[in-house]
Motif scaffolding. Structure first.
Motif, PDB file in Angstrom:
ATOM      1  N   LYS A  58      31.206  40.137  35.213  1.00  0.00           N
ATOM      2  CA  LYS A  58      32.035  39.306  34.879  1.00  0.00           C
ATOM      3  C   LYS A  58      33.052  39.176  35.125  1.00  0.00           C
ATOM      4  O   LYS A  58      34.283  38.246  34.552  1.00  0.00           O
ATOM      5  CB  LYS A  58      32.491  40.544  33.207  1.00  0.00           C
ATOM      6  CG  LYS A  58      31.657  40.800  31.968  1.00  0.00           C
ATOM      7  CD  LYS A  58      32.689  41.807  31.228  1.00  0.00           C
ATOM      8  CE  LYS A  58      31.291  42.643  29.924  1.00  0.00           C
ATOM      9  NZ  LYS A  58      31.225  43.376  30.070  1.00  0.00           N
ATOM     10  N   ASN A  59      33.317  38.891  36.590  1.00  0.00           N
ATOM     11  CA  ASN A  59      33.951  38.572  37.047  1.00  0.00           C
ATOM     12  C   ASN A  59      33.938  37.750  38.566  1.00  0.00           C
ATOM     13  O   ASN A  59      32.532  37.467  39.050  1.00  0.00           O
ATOM     14  CB  ASN A  59      35.261  40.185  37.545  1.00  0.00           C
ATOM     15  CG  ASN A  59      36.165  40.607  36.345  1.00  0.00           C
ATOM     16  OD1 ASN A  59      36.792  40.131  36.014  1.00  0.00           O
ATOM     17  ND2 ASN A  59      35.437  41.316  36.232  1.00  0.00           N
ATOM     18  N   LYS A  60      34.466  36.525  38.610  1.00  0.00           N
ATOM     19  CA  LYS A  60      34.679  35.967  40.004  1.00  0.00           C
ATOM     20  C   LYS A  60      35.352  36.182  41.044  1.00  0.00           C
ATOM     21  O   LYS A  60      36.349  36.425  40.779  1.00  0.00           O
ATOM     22  CB  LYS A  60      34.173  34.680  39.623  1.00  0.00           C
ATOM     23  CG  LYS A  60      33.052  34.326  38.269  1.00  0.00           C
ATOM     24  CD  LYS A  60      32.008  33.484  38.797  1.00  0.00           C
ATOM     25  CE  LYS A  60      31.473  33.049  37.171  1.00  0.00           C
ATOM     26  NZ  LYS A  60      30.318  33.950  37.564  1.00  0.00           N
ATOM     27  N   TYR A  61      35.116  36.530  42.009  1.00  0.00           N
ATOM     28  CA  TYR A  61      35.824  36.393  43.071  1.00  0.00           C
ATOM     29  C   TYR A  61      36.443  34.859  43.344  1.00  0.00           C
ATOM     30  O   TYR A  61      35.540  33.359  43.302  1.00  0.00           O
ATOM     31  CB  TYR A  61      35.740  36.600  44.911  1.00  0.00           C
ATOM     32  CG  TYR A  61      36.238  36.710  45.450  1.00  0.00           C
ATOM     33  CD1 TYR A  61      36.554  38.311  45.729  1.00  0.00           C
ATOM     34  CD2 TYR A  61      36.510  36.158  46.638  1.00  0.00           C
ATOM     35  CE1 TYR A  61      38.009  38.278  46.453  1.00  0.00           C
ATOM     36  CE2 TYR A  61      36.963  36.694  47.482  1.00  0.00           C
ATOM     37  CZ  TYR A  61      37.963  37.422  47.543  1.00  0.00           C
ATOM     38  OH  TYR A  61      38.689  37.622  49.145  1.00  0.00           O
ATOM     39  N   ILE A  62      37.617  34.752  43.544  1.00  0.00           N
ATOM     40  CA  ILE A  62      38.303  33.087  43.653  1.00  0.00           C
ATOM     41  C   ILE A  62      38.850  32.719  45.057  1.00  0.00           C
ATOM     42  O   ILE A  62      39.769  33.470  44.983  1.00  0.00           O
ATOM     43  CB  ILE A  62      38.984  32.931  42.545  1.00  0.00           C
ATOM     44  CG1 ILE A  62      39.575  31.058  42.411  1.00  0.00           C
ATOM     45  CG2 ILE A  62      40.219  32.993  42.140  1.00  0.00           C
ATOM     46  CD1 ILE A  62      39.682  30.555  41.895  1.00  0.00           C
ATOM     47  N   LEU A  63      38.863  31.827  45.512  1.00  0.00           N
ATOM     48  CA  LEU A  63      39.424  31.120  46.997  1.00  0.00           C
ATOM     49  C   LEU A  63      40.308  30.232  46.742  1.00  0.00           C
ATOM     50  O   LEU A  63      39.699  29.508  46.934  1.00  0.00           O
ATOM     51  CB  LEU A  63      39.077  31.582  48.142  1.00  0.00           C
ATOM     52  CG  LEU A  63      38.220  32.648  48.243  1.00  0.00           C
ATOM     53  CD1 LEU A  63      36.422  32.338  47.494  1.00  0.00           C
ATOM     54  CD2 LEU A  63      37.354  32.887  50.545  1.00  0.00           C
ATOM     55  N   SER A  67      48.979  28.300  52.759  1.00  0.00           N
ATOM     56  CA  SER A  67      48.583  30.001  52.347  1.00  0.00           C
ATOM     57  C   SER A  67      47.043  29.521  52.000  1.00  0.00           C
ATOM     58  O   SER A  67      46.435  29.010  51.202  1.00  0.00           O
ATOM     59  CB  SER A  67      49.619  30.702  52.167  1.00  0.00           C
ATOM     60  OG  SER A  67      50.768  30.810  52.073  1.00  0.00           O
ATOM     61  N   SER A  68      46.787  30.983  51.960  1.00  0.00           N
ATOM     62  CA  SER A  68      45.065  31.464  51.529  1.00  0.00           C
ATOM     63  C   SER A  68      45.423  31.812  50.781  1.00  0.00           C
ATOM     64  O   SER A  68      46.077  33.352  51.105  1.00  0.00           O
ATOM     65  CB  SER A  68      43.817  31.378  52.410  1.00  0.00           C
ATOM     66  OG  SER A  68      42.859  31.311  51.808  1.00  0.00           O
ATOM     67  N   ILE A  69      44.941  32.078  49.504  1.00  0.00           N
ATOM     68  CA  ILE A  69      45.145  33.122  48.308  1.00  0.00           C
ATOM     69  C   ILE A  69      43.741  33.638  47.336  1.00  0.00           C
ATOM     70  O   ILE A  69      42.972  32.006  47.067  1.00  0.00           O
ATOM     71  CB  ILE A  69      46.187  33.074  47.139  1.00  0.00           C
ATOM     72  CG1 ILE A  69      47.339  32.381  47.879  1.00  0.00           C
ATOM     73  CG2 ILE A  69      45.883  33.629  46.685  1.00  0.00           C
ATOM     74  CD1 ILE A  69      48.502  31.904  46.401  1.00  0.00           C
ATOM     75  N   HIS A  70      43.645  34.596  47.777  1.00  0.00           N
ATOM     76  CA  HIS A  70      41.804  35.826  47.378  1.00  0.00           C
ATOM     77  C   HIS A  70      41.821  36.014  46.413  1.00  0.00           C
ATOM     78  O   HIS A  70      43.342  36.919  45.944  1.00  0.00           O
ATOM     79  CB  HIS A  70      41.705  35.971  47.994  1.00  0.00           C
ATOM     80  CG  HIS A  70      40.755  35.298  49.668  1.00  0.00           C
ATOM     81  ND1 HIS A  70      40.236  35.908  50.477  1.00  0.00           N
ATOM     82  CD2 HIS A  70      41.534  34.452  49.995  1.00  0.00           C
ATOM     83  CE1 HIS A  70      40.043  35.087  51.599  1.00  0.00           C
ATOM     84  NE2 HIS A  70      40.797  34.325  51.323  1.00  0.00           N
ATOM     85  N   SER A  71      41.742  36.076  45.145  1.00  0.00           N
ATOM     86  CA  SER A  71      42.162  36.715  44.362  1.00  0.00           C
ATOM     87  C   SER A  71      40.601  36.903  43.057  1.00  0.00           C
ATOM     88  O   SER A  71      39.253  36.843  43.470  1.00  0.00           O
ATOM     89  CB  SER A  71      43.453  36.389  42.769  1.00  0.00           C
ATOM     90  OG  SER A  71      43.613  37.788  42.485  1.00  0.00           O
ATOM     91  N   VAL A  72      40.842  38.154  41.843  1.00  0.00           N
ATOM     92  CA  VAL A  72      39.328  37.991  40.813  1.00  0.00           C
ATOM     93  C   VAL A  72      39.727  37.796  39.690  1.00  0.00           C
ATOM     94  O   VAL A  72      40.778  38.004  39.095  1.00  0.00           O
ATOM     95  CB  VAL A  72      39.201  39.662  41.171  1.00  0.00           C
ATOM     96  CG1 VAL A  72      37.808  40.291  40.708  1.00  0.00           C
ATOM     97  CG2 VAL A  72      38.464  39.906  42.725  1.00  0.00           C
TER      98      VAL A  72
END
Ligand code: ATP
Ligand code: ZN
Length: 286
Positions: free
Chosen positions: A213-218, A250-255
């Motif tokens: 149900k979730n994705k990793y996003i960069l 910057s680089s941002i990573h999240s879910v």
């Protein structure tokens, strides 16, 4: 071993592939030779039993199997005393009433005094009595959809997914009476040891489901956009922000949840995000 659980899955049919896939996604390995009825997991305290789906609720109730994966339609129709542990989200279908397509239909009172063919007499009977309809139910085990054309019944109650089988038999769907998906069931009196193994299995199933149900996003963004983007992307705790080699970026990573996906992407672009990557997650431990 006392903590080994026997998991019953459908041998071959519409539930089999997805059931076996789920067990494997939980990291449980086993050999499924063709025609094999039983298989021991090599790296988890479980044994798989491959059975006809209709037999699974009864076997779980009797304790021949400890847990099972089954369509909720079959579970409810079986009326067996077992625990529904978890909805699994696959093999979704509905149980519907259908009549010949050239017959007018207003509402459920249409079925008063009619003959209805079905493989689900209990679910249908309960639905009709809840709506104060008296009809004659003809229980047949297969090819229900041909009953009206051979004069056996005025209508049918059967599983529908796309509706194409109904259409090719000259029928139209008029009422949905039950919505079904695959469910994990368990025996009501599992021993403490087996209960523990079931909890381990359930933990893994939930991790697999959450990951889907979730994705990793960069993404990359100018430093000035970081605060706004952090607001848009909450993440599991909070997003990871790292400097890029290029000064001022910057680089941002999240879910993110799949339901928010397109809405979030648009906001991110408006806020100045670039080079957005979205990656599937294999497991997610909550
Ligand atoms: P068995 O030989 O094991 O008795 P079966 O013919 O009774 O199999 P299947 O047709 O394999 O059963 O369907 C198994 C279950 O899959 C159904 O009880 C229902 O929950 C679900 N199902 C049925 N049709 C569909 C469909 N078209 N799409 C998704 N799920 C379905
Ligand atoms: Zn069946």
């Amino acid at each position: 071993m006392k903590n080994t659980i026997r998991i019953a899955v459908q041998k071959s049919g519409r539930l089999s592939d997805a059931s076996i896939k789920l067990v494997r996604e939980c990291g449980i390995d086993f050999n499924k030779g063709t025609g094999k009825l039983k298989s021991e997991a090599t790296n988890f305290s479980a044994e798989l039993l491959f059975l006809r789906d209709d037999d699974i609720p009864g076997y779980v109730a009797d304790g021949v199997a400890d847990v099972g994966i089954i369509g909720e339609n079959v579970l409810v129709e079986s009326d067996q005393a077992v625990t529904l542990v978890q909805r699994l989200g696959f093999s979704k279908c509905r149980l519907s009433l259908a009549i010949p397509k050239n017959i007018d239909y207003a509402d459920i009172s249409h079925f008063q005094g009619k003959d209805i063919a079905t493989s689900y007499p209990k679910i249908l009977g309960n639905y009709l009595s809840k709506h104060n309809i008296t009809a004659t139910i003809h229980e047949i085990s297969g090819s229900v959809e041909i009953a009206p054309s051979i004069g056996l019944a005025d209508g049918i109650c059967d599983i529908v997914s796309s509706g194409s089988t109904l259409l090719s038999n000259g029928l139209k769907e008029v009422e949905v009476i039950f919505k079904s998906e695959a469910v994990l069931i368990a025996n009501e009196q599992l021993t403490q040891e087996k209960q523990q193994t079931l909890q381990q299995l359930l933990f893994r199933i939930k991790s697999v489901q959450a990951a889907k149900k979730n994705k990793y996003i960069l993404l990359n963004c100018p430093n000035a956009a970081v605060e706004e983007i952090k607001e848009i992307l909450p993440g599991m705790k909070s997003p990871t922000v790292m400097p890029l080699a290029t000064e001022g970026w910057s680089s941002i990573h999240s879910v993110i949840h799949e339901d928010d996906f397109w809405k979030v992407i648009e906001h991110l672009q408006q806020a100045g995000a670039q080079g957005i990557l979205v990656i599937p997650i294999e497991k997610m431990i909550l």
